[in-house]
Design an enzyme around this catalytic site. Structure first.
Site, PDB file in Angstrom:
ATOM      1  N   HIS A 123       0.845  -1.183   0.000  1.00 23.43           N
ATOM      2  CA  HIS A 123       0.000   0.000   0.000  1.00 23.43           C
ATOM      3  C   HIS A 123       0.887   1.241   0.000  1.00 23.43           C
ATOM      4  CE1 HIS A 123      -3.066   2.920   1.297  1.00 23.43           C
ATOM      5  NE2 HIS A 123      -3.949   2.046   0.876  1.00 23.43           N
ATOM      6  N   ASP A 146      -8.124  -4.390  -0.483  1.00 20.91           N
ATOM      7  CA  ASP A 146      -8.591  -4.846  -1.794  1.00 20.91           C
ATOM      8  C   ASP A 146      -8.464  -6.357  -1.959  1.00 20.91           C
ATOM      9  OD1 ASP A 146      -9.076  -2.185  -2.855  1.00 20.91           O
ATOM     10  OD2 ASP A 146      -6.907  -1.950  -2.867  1.00 20.91           O
TER      11      ASP A 146
END
Length: 429
Positions: free
Chosen positions: A306, A363
């Site tokens: 991320h 996700d």
């Protein structure tokens, strides 16, 4: 007392004020640097630039912390709902029983779309992407109420916010139904927020969709976990547009466009496509992990790592547990989930991924949940947009309520050609 930073340029020393945020974040205020020295700072992609001061969301990427208005995301996911959390983000405090009742009532009152908007839907091709339709229709529905087109007005902001949060799910559901050649299903005032969205998505004129508790809670949590995430690409876009004093609907429609990108809102779609590709190849994930470590292979492990988190994404832990419970309750045996678990277990033990701090992000599992709920891949980013709407609205409000707010206008370092003469077309080579 805040300290000052000293910057030496061309033999001259400039003193720049510093500030420290609530959670200890340190910043150097360079707002007067160009005026004093003629220099600007260059920070491609804004990775080290604070574009604003905000009271909405706090993230500590190193420690894996996410808080909305001071409340840990783990606590809100366990005890709150999406609508209550939306109120918290926008207004700064958890609502009282009466405030929540009023806000929920406003959502119910504003869930319908103007009937003339059906002609707008008819203008889109059946294969039109739902995100394109969502962005266009958010702007279109504001046209039917002139007061929504006006600049920020605190007196009617609560109504505007409720209209946008409520109507965005109706637009999304109608867009999905059109893409499938199915008749539009109107919302029911007796259903709560997430129940109504599922009803509009999957009911038929002759039979209502069965609203199972596990399904409603899972989707509500997906909305809640995506409700805000500090100054990401789409939220920064909303603030950028808002700084021009554009109206709420126009600003949030711009946020939808920014979210559409595969490096932002489209990431969960990429995860599912990766898992499907692995499954189709007959791999359980082991071969793919090995290939992902080879830069020459062209294979990238989607859903890991991320831009902000250098630790386990706290939302990923929450949604993984909900994913397991949902699939168990629905008695779904999904080979893609088995592959996902294999990838996670392997990556968390592999020094290659540990050293690079490539942990699963939100996700990685959200796509699995939406797949289990029967939501098609092209709607994944739309679900993200519905969830993110309260955060966009909160950031819009923060820009508008700040008396010192100015239009956003980044500088640049020009590296193009120096002044040159115009050459007539017949003399050009």
């Amino acid at each position: 007392m805040n300290k000052t930073a000293k910057l030496e340029l061309d033999g001259k020393v400039y003193e720049l004020p510093t500030l420290v945020g609530t959670e200890g974040e340190k910043a150097v205020d360079i707002s007067t640097l160009r005026q004093q020295s003629g220099y600007i700072t260059l920070d491609d992609g804004y990775a080290n630039t604070g574009s604003c001061k905000s009271k909405i969301t706090f993230i500590d990427g190193e420690k894996g912390i996410l808080r909305y208005r001071g409340y840990p995301i783990e606590v809100l996911a366990e005890k709150s709902t999406f609508v209550e959390t939306a109120y918290l983000l926008i207004y700064g405090e958890l609502p009282t029983a009466n405030q929540l009742k009023r806000f929920s009532s406003l959502l119910t009152q504003n869930e319908m779309l103007h009937e003339d908007l059906k002609y707008q839907f008819e203008g889109f091709p059946a294969h039109g992407h739902p995100m394109a339709i969502l962005s266009a229709m958010i702007n279109a529905c504001s046209c039917f109420d002139p007061e929504l087109m006006e600049p920020y007005n605190p007196a009617i902001f609560e109504l505007e916010a409720a209209r946008l949060i409520s109507k965005v799910r109706t637009i999304a559901a109608f867009a999905y139904r059109k893409s499938r050649g199915l008749p539009a299903i109107y919302p029911k005032p007796t259903y709560k927020y997430t129940e109504n969205f599922l009803h509009m998505m999957f009911s038929e004129p002759y039979q209502d969709y069965e609203l199972r508790k596990e399904v409603v809670q899972a989707l509500d949590m997906v909305f809640l976990l995506h409700a805000d995430h500090e100054q990401n690409c789409s939220t920064s876009t909303v603030r950028m547009v808002a700084s021009s004093r554009a109206n709420l609907f126009a600003s949030c429609a711009a946020g939808v466009c920014a979210l559409w990108g595969p490096l932002h809102g489209g990431a969960n779609q990429a995860v599912l496509e990766m898992l499907k590709s692995i499954h189709a190849s007959g791999d359980d994930g082991s071969r793919f992990i090995a290939e992902a470590k080879d830069k020459k292979s062209g294979h990238r492990l989607m859903g890991f790592g991320h831009r902000v988190y250098k630790n386990y994404d706290p939302r990923a832990k929450i949604i993984k547990a909900k994913c397991d419970k949902l699939l168990a309750a629905l008695k779904i045996s999904d080979p893609l989930l088995d592959i996902a678990k294999k990838l996670e277990e392997t990556a968390l033990k592999d020094s290659y991924f540990i050293e690079r701090k490539l942990y699963p992000n939100v996700d990685f599992y959200s796509g699995i949940i939406m797949r289990a709920l029967g939501i098609p891949v092209e709607m994944f980013t739309v679900i993200f947009a519905i969830g993110r709407m309260p955060g966009w609205i909160a950031n819009y409000k923060e820009v508008m309520d700040d008396p010192a707010s100015r239009i956003y206008r980044p500088r640049q370092v020009f590296v193009g050609p120096a002044p040159r003469d115009y050459v007539p077309i017949d003399q050009r080579k």
